[in-house]
Design an enzyme around this catalytic site. Structure first.
Site, PDB file in Angstrom:
ATOM      1  N   MET A  30      35.832  41.449  30.380  1.00 53.30           N
ATOM      2  CA  MET A  30      35.987  42.246  29.306  1.00 53.30           C
ATOM      3  C   MET A  30      36.836  41.835  28.394  1.00 53.30           C
ATOM      4  O   MET A  30      37.440  42.541  27.414  1.00 53.30           O
ATOM      5  CB  MET A  30      36.242  43.692  29.677  1.00 53.30           C
ATOM      6  CG  MET A  30      34.844  44.576  30.359  1.00 53.30           C
ATOM      7  SD  MET A  30      34.473  46.108  30.162  1.00 53.30           S
ATOM      8  CE  MET A  30      36.350  46.772  30.972  1.00 53.30           C
ATOM      9  N   GLU A  35      45.737  35.882  34.595  1.00 51.22           N
ATOM     10  CA  GLU A  35      45.731  34.803  35.603  1.00 51.22           C
ATOM     11  C   GLU A  35      44.634  35.097  36.515  1.00 51.22           C
ATOM     12  O   GLU A  35      43.976  34.369  37.248  1.00 51.22           O
ATOM     13  CB  GLU A  35      47.128  34.564  36.309  1.00 51.22           C
ATOM     14  CG  GLU A  35      47.804  33.602  35.928  1.00 51.22           C
ATOM     15  CD  GLU A  35      47.091  32.241  35.718  1.00 51.22           C
ATOM     16  OE1 GLU A  35      46.430  31.738  36.844  1.00 51.22           O
ATOM     17  OE2 GLU A  35      47.102  31.457  34.540  1.00 51.22           O
ATOM     18  N   HIS A  37      41.594  36.475  35.916  1.00 50.99           N
ATOM     19  CA  HIS A  37      40.386  36.147  35.254  1.00 50.99           C
ATOM     20  C   HIS A  37      40.502  34.560  35.358  1.00 50.99           C
ATOM     21  O   HIS A  37      39.439  33.922  35.666  1.00 50.99           O
ATOM     22  CB  HIS A  37      40.330  36.374  33.570  1.00 50.99           C
ATOM     23  CG  HIS A  37      40.226  37.782  33.486  1.00 50.99           C
ATOM     24  ND1 HIS A  37      41.132  38.561  32.700  1.00 50.99           N
ATOM     25  CD2 HIS A  37      39.270  38.775  33.682  1.00 50.99           C
ATOM     26  CE1 HIS A  37      41.009  39.708  32.446  1.00 50.99           C
ATOM     27  NE2 HIS A  37      39.674  40.052  33.023  1.00 50.99           N
ATOM     28  N   GLU A 148      37.461  40.204  43.792  1.00 51.59           N
ATOM     29  CA  GLU A 148      37.652  41.218  44.855  1.00 51.59           C
ATOM     30  C   GLU A 148      38.534  42.389  44.517  1.00 51.59           C
ATOM     31  O   GLU A 148      38.473  43.305  44.936  1.00 51.59           O
ATOM     32  CB  GLU A 148      38.357  40.463  46.114  1.00 51.59           C
ATOM     33  CG  GLU A 148      37.256  39.650  46.707  1.00 51.59           C
ATOM     34  CD  GLU A 148      37.817  39.206  47.959  1.00 51.59           C
ATOM     35  OE1 GLU A 148      38.831  39.079  48.296  1.00 51.59           O
ATOM     36  OE2 GLU A 148      36.913  38.556  48.955  1.00 51.59           O
ATOM     37  N   ASP A 150      37.868  44.179  41.914  1.00 55.00           N
ATOM     38  CA  ASP A 150      36.967  45.191  41.805  1.00 55.00           C
ATOM     39  C   ASP A 150      36.039  45.320  42.913  1.00 55.00           C
ATOM     40  O   ASP A 150      34.617  45.024  42.757  1.00 55.00           O
ATOM     41  CB  ASP A 150      36.283  45.089  40.457  1.00 55.00           C
ATOM     42  CG  ASP A 150      37.193  45.274  39.302  1.00 55.00           C
ATOM     43  OD1 ASP A 150      37.490  46.313  38.723  1.00 55.00           O
ATOM     44  OD2 ASP A 150      37.919  44.206  38.929  1.00 55.00           O
TER      45      ASP A 150
HETATM   46  P1  AMP Z   1      37.453  42.724  33.700  1.00 55.35           P
HETATM   47  O1  AMP Z   1      37.775  42.044  32.798  1.00 55.35           O
HETATM   48  O2  AMP Z   1      38.516  43.765  34.139  1.00 55.35           O
HETATM   49  O3  AMP Z   1      36.105  43.230  33.738  1.00 55.35           O
HETATM   50  O4  AMP Z   1      37.380  41.656  35.008  1.00 55.35           O
HETATM   51  C1  AMP Z   1      36.375  40.752  34.799  1.00 55.35           C
HETATM   52  C2  AMP Z   1      36.354  40.072  36.189  1.00 55.35           C
HETATM   53  O5  AMP Z   1      37.741  39.452  36.645  1.00 55.35           O
HETATM   54  C3  AMP Z   1      36.115  40.938  37.340  1.00 55.35           C
HETATM   55  O6  AMP Z   1      35.014  40.157  38.305  1.00 55.35           O
HETATM   56  C4  AMP Z   1      37.160  41.236  38.025  1.00 55.35           C
HETATM   57  O7  AMP Z   1      36.963  41.769  39.371  1.00 55.35           O
HETATM   58  C5  AMP Z   1      38.015  40.084  37.720  1.00 55.35           C
HETATM   59  N1  AMP Z   1      39.533  40.356  38.119  1.00 55.35           N
HETATM   60  C6  AMP Z   1      40.161  41.285  37.441  1.00 55.35           C
HETATM   61  N2  AMP Z   1      41.562  41.379  37.924  1.00 55.35           N
HETATM   62  C7  AMP Z   1      41.598  40.498  38.825  1.00 55.35           C
HETATM   63  C8  AMP Z   1      42.902  40.041  39.591  1.00 55.35           C
HETATM   64  N3  AMP Z   1      43.971  40.554  39.412  1.00 55.35           N
HETATM   65  N4  AMP Z   1      42.473  39.013  40.387  1.00 55.35           N
HETATM   66  C9  AMP Z   1      41.221  38.586  40.590  1.00 55.35           C
HETATM   67  N5  AMP Z   1      39.958  38.999  39.840  1.00 55.35           N
HETATM   68  C10 AMP Z   1      40.198  39.701  38.911  1.00 55.35           C
END
Ligand code: AMP
Length: 281
Positions: A30, A35, A37, A148, A150
């Site tokens: 999103m 880091e 992502h 992981e 989420d």
């Molecule tokens: P989001 O933008 O929050 O929807 O996350 C996009 C992807 O990045 C999802 O697969 C999340 O699980 C992953 N993600 C978000 N934060 C982290 C993190 N701190 N470490 C690893 N992966 C993450």
């Protein structure tokens, strides 16, 4: 790196790649990249030739009163970061591109959403499963990487891929943390300096549980109660859930006899944060 916004253009790109040979690795996000992502982008580079990062704040996964309108956005900076991490395409559709006025099709799972985040965010997993299905149909990846961080979302995606016969390999990426242990999240930007300090109680309580398991504690309730005590020291920390469950089925565990996941969701002020850890006896 190319930036594509039209779904039809993304599909044409994917069709061409699939015809000519390159493997497509896909990292849905999103945006407001950090880091965490970027570690998934780098993981994608190990599995693909064309590395597609999508940036889309998915309205279908936000409930009424949640932070859809205030969710942080920074497309230009995101594109620079994605390119530096190895992305070859950023796919950034508009809301209208994915959900027109007449939109009415949703993907739902029966059991997995009836736990953890699904209970306090009733439309969340329907929104996630729907947008991931749409993105899979647009990006046509061979491999997709999810964090992981989420954890329940990762299980939902794995289940959905099996149930709907998507021919896509799902890879899980480890949680990336700040130097003090706070799991990186785009939502951390909502925290005031004081809340940021207090947000550390999520990781501290998980770490304490890990330590207790290492020293022989096996009762889930004892671990959960200790985590509650650590978090409850902070007056404005509001616990949504703390649970210990089977890492595959998500069924609650009373005792830790094999690998288990401990996950929690806590509101620090107005910001809802989640985190989890693997517990191995
Ligand atoms: P989001 O933008 O929050 O929807 O996350 C996009 C992807 O990045 C999802 O697969 C999340 O699980 C992953 N993600 C978000 N934060 C982290 C993190 N701190 N470490 C690893 N992966 C993450």
């Amino acid at each position: 790196m190319q930036i594509i916004s039209a779904p039809t253009e993304m599909q044409a790109f994917a069709d061409d790649a699939r015809r000519t040979g390159p493997t497509i690795a896909f990292i849905p996000t999103m945006g407001f990249l950090h880091e965490g992502h970027l570690s998934l982008v780098r993981e994608g580079c190990r599995h693909g030739d064309d590395i597609v990062v999508s940036i889309f704040v998915n309205p279908a996964q936000f409930g009424p009163g949640e932070d859809l309108d205030t969710y942080p956005r920074a497309l230009e900076a995101d594109c620079e970061k994605a390119a530096a991490a190895g992305a070859t395409v950023v796919f950034a559709p508009s809301r209208e591109d994915l959900y027109g006025d007449a939109y009415q099709t949703y993907v739902t799972l029966e059991k997995l959403p009836q736990h953890l985040c699904g209970l306090s965010r009733p439309v969340f997993f329907r929104g996630v499963a729907t947008v991931v299905t749409k993105l899979f149909n647009i990006v046509k990846p061979h491999v997709a990487v999810f964090g992981e961080k989420d954890y329940q979302q990762l299980l939902v995606v794995r289940r959905m891929v099996q149930d709907l016969n998507f021919n896509i390999r799902i890879i899980g990426g480890s949680i990336v943390r700040e130097a003090d242990g706070l799991a990186m999240s785009s939502r951390n930007s909502y925290l005031s300096p004081d809340e940021r300090r207090r947000a550390l109680c999520l990781f501290q309580s998980l770490q304490k549980a890990e330590e207790m398991v290492r020293s022989g504690v096996r009762e889930a309730e004892a671990l959960i109660q200790t985590a509650r005590d650590i978090i409850s020291r902070h007056p404005d920390a509001d616990i949504d859930y703390i649970e210990i469950f089977d890492p595959e089925t998500i069924d609650n565990l009373k005792r830790i006899e094999g690998p288990a996941r401990m996950a929690l969701a806590v509101k620090i002020g107005k910001t809802r944060l989640i985190d989890n850890i693997l517990l191995t006896p």
